[in-house]
Design an enzyme around this catalytic site. Structure first.
Site, short mmCIF file in Angstrom:
data_model
loop_
_atom_site.label_atom_id
_atom_site.label_comp_id
_atom_site.label_asym_id
_atom_site.label_seq_id
_atom_site.Cartn_x
_atom_site.Cartn_y
_atom_site.Cartn_z
CG LEU A 133 -2.03 -1.09 1.15
CD1 LEU A 133 -2.85 -1.10 2.43
CD2 LEU A 133 -2.93 -0.89 -0.06
CE LYS A 134 4.94 1.97 4.49
NZ LYS A 134 6.16 1.85 5.34
CG HIS A 184 -1.11 -1.61 24.18
ND1 HIS A 184 -1.22 -2.33 23.00
CD2 HIS A 184 0.17 -1.17 24.22
CE1 HIS A 184 -0.06 -2.32 22.37
NE2 HIS A 184 0.80 -1.62 23.09
CG ASP A 185 -7.90 -4.14 26.79
OD1 ASP A 185 -7.95 -3.98 28.03
OD2 ASP A 185 -8.81 -4.67 26.15
NE ARG A 241 0.00 5.27 16.69
CZ ARG A 241 0.95 5.77 17.48
NH1 ARG A 241 1.04 7.08 17.66
NH2 ARG A 241 1.82 4.97 18.07
NE ARG A 299 0.66 9.89 7.67
CZ ARG A 299 0.13 9.93 8.88
NH1 ARG A 299 -0.63 10.98 9.24
NH2 ARG A 299 0.33 8.97 9.74
CG ASP A 350 -7.33 -5.15 22.43
OD1 ASP A 350 -7.33 -3.91 22.29
OD2 ASP A 350 -6.29 -5.80 22.57
#
Length: 373
Positions: A66-67, A131-132, A90, A96, A161
């Site tokens: 995907l880059k 994290h969770d 994120r 992007r 999660d």
């Protein structure tokens, strides 16, 4: 060709961008009920070897760079033929890369775009790691978990999660698919684990605000009460006691042949009553207690290990566990009675992408370039 799916979500096509636990769990929940889920991973991570992860069952997998502009173009073509995308980056990362909601809705306005993060798509913590344990801490949930006088205890990573994250995302996908039948348009789902964890504790927020629920470990359902806790047996194993209602308590006490117990309705007597029960349960093995309570309404159950659970007579009778690729795992839930059995095969690489808009010659070219696997 992609293999046919059965179940209530048959015909629903999902692109799941590879990520950690909650994203694959959401994809599994959809695949378990018939959705055709294609897991999109890094090129180097994909091979012809089946994936053994339980959360990848019933899926197919491909590798895509995907880059690379060609990889992004290929993903957009896949999205043109999809109903759902599950994205676990994120905030801002997908944009992007050129595969954010706006870019994909430009090629498929019916696409449901499910975004899974810990903090959500906005707010001061949105760009930060977590994290969770962090998400359930900020939601207020972690403060409620643990025994009296001890530090808060996270329940592995179930609440943030899986329950607050992956399951809520799968639910959001279903809501958006249902709405799409009316509007003809897809929607972006902002599934944040901090939000999901908080809503799971809706009852307890009300309890705290009303004064009904006290400090951690002092209440009816959080190990404070003797009638809702675990007790060690003579062989070092454990029983779970859930005899909350008086009739269930009476059944338990009667079968244990106990008398002259402290008053269970007097909270001040809970420590003494718990100590009395603990002493009694240590007098017999877990198997002996199982025989005592078998068939009763005492609400006392053995605490089974994960290795023991599939062989329990109730789980066996219901077929609650199944073996896939030599690995025992839970069957899909909930059950929709009368629907065909689910396809729980291990995930394998998807070679033929022609029904996803990428003909064989184009796929071969992308593979030769190292963009597709």
């Amino acid at each position: 060709m992609s293999h046919p799916r059965q179940g209530p979500l048959s015909g629903v096509r999902v692109l799941e961008l590879a990520g950690l636990a909650p994203g694959p769990f959401a994809g599994m929940m959809l695949a378990d009920h018939g959705a055709e889920v294609v897991r999109v991973d890094r090129v180097a991570a994909v091979s012809d070897k089946p994936r053994t992860d339980v959360m990848d069952r019933g899926k197919r997998t491909i590798g895509l760079d995907l880059k690379s502009p060609d990889g992004v173009a290929a993903f957009k073509e896949l999205a043109r033929h999809a109903d759902v995308v599950i994205e676990v980056f994120r905030p801002g990362v997908a944009e992007r890369l050129g595969i954010g909601p706006d870019e994909l809705h430009a090629v498929n306005e019916r696409l449901v775009y499910g975004r899974m993060t810990g903090w959500g798509q906005d707010g001061p913590l949105a760009p930060t790691a977590g994290h969770d344990i962090d998400y359930i801490a900020i939601s207020g949930v972690l403060s409620m978990l643990g025994r009296e006088g001890e530090k808060p205890t996270p329940p592995i990573n179930i609440l943030g999660d899986f329950a607050g994250g992956g399951l809520m995302l799968a639910y959001g996908v279903l809501l958006a698919l249902f709405e799409r039948e009316r509007t003809g348009l897809g929607r972006v789902i902002d599934a944040a684990m901090v939000d999901g964890a908080a809503i799971l504790f809706a009852m307890f927020y009300q309890g705290v605000n009303s004064g009904f629920w006290g400090p951690r470990g002092t209440n009816l359902l959080d190990t404070g009460a003797p009638m809702y806790d675990t007790y060690e047996t003579a062989d070092g194993r454990y029983l779970a006691v859930g005899s909350l209602e008086p009739q269930f308590w009476d059944a338990m006490v009667s079968l244990m042949e106990l008398s002259d117990l402290p008053d269970r309705n007097d909270q001040a007597q809970w420590p003494a009553l718990k100590a009395r029960l603990a002493d009694e349960f240590r007098k017999r093995t877990r198997a002996e207690w199982e025989a005592v309570f078998e068939g009763s309404d005492a609400c006392v159950s053995p605490v089974l290990s994960m290795a023991e659970a599939p062989a329990h007579p109730h789980n066996t009778a219901r077929g609650s566990f199944v073996e896939v690729g030599g690995l025992s795992q839970p069957m899909p839930a909930p059950r929709l009675l009368g629907t065909p059995g689910p396809d729980l095969a291990q995930a394998t690489r998807l070679d033929d992408l022609s029904t996803w808009g990428i003909p064989a010659d184009e796929a071969a070219k992308l593979r030769a370039q190292g963009v597709l696997a």
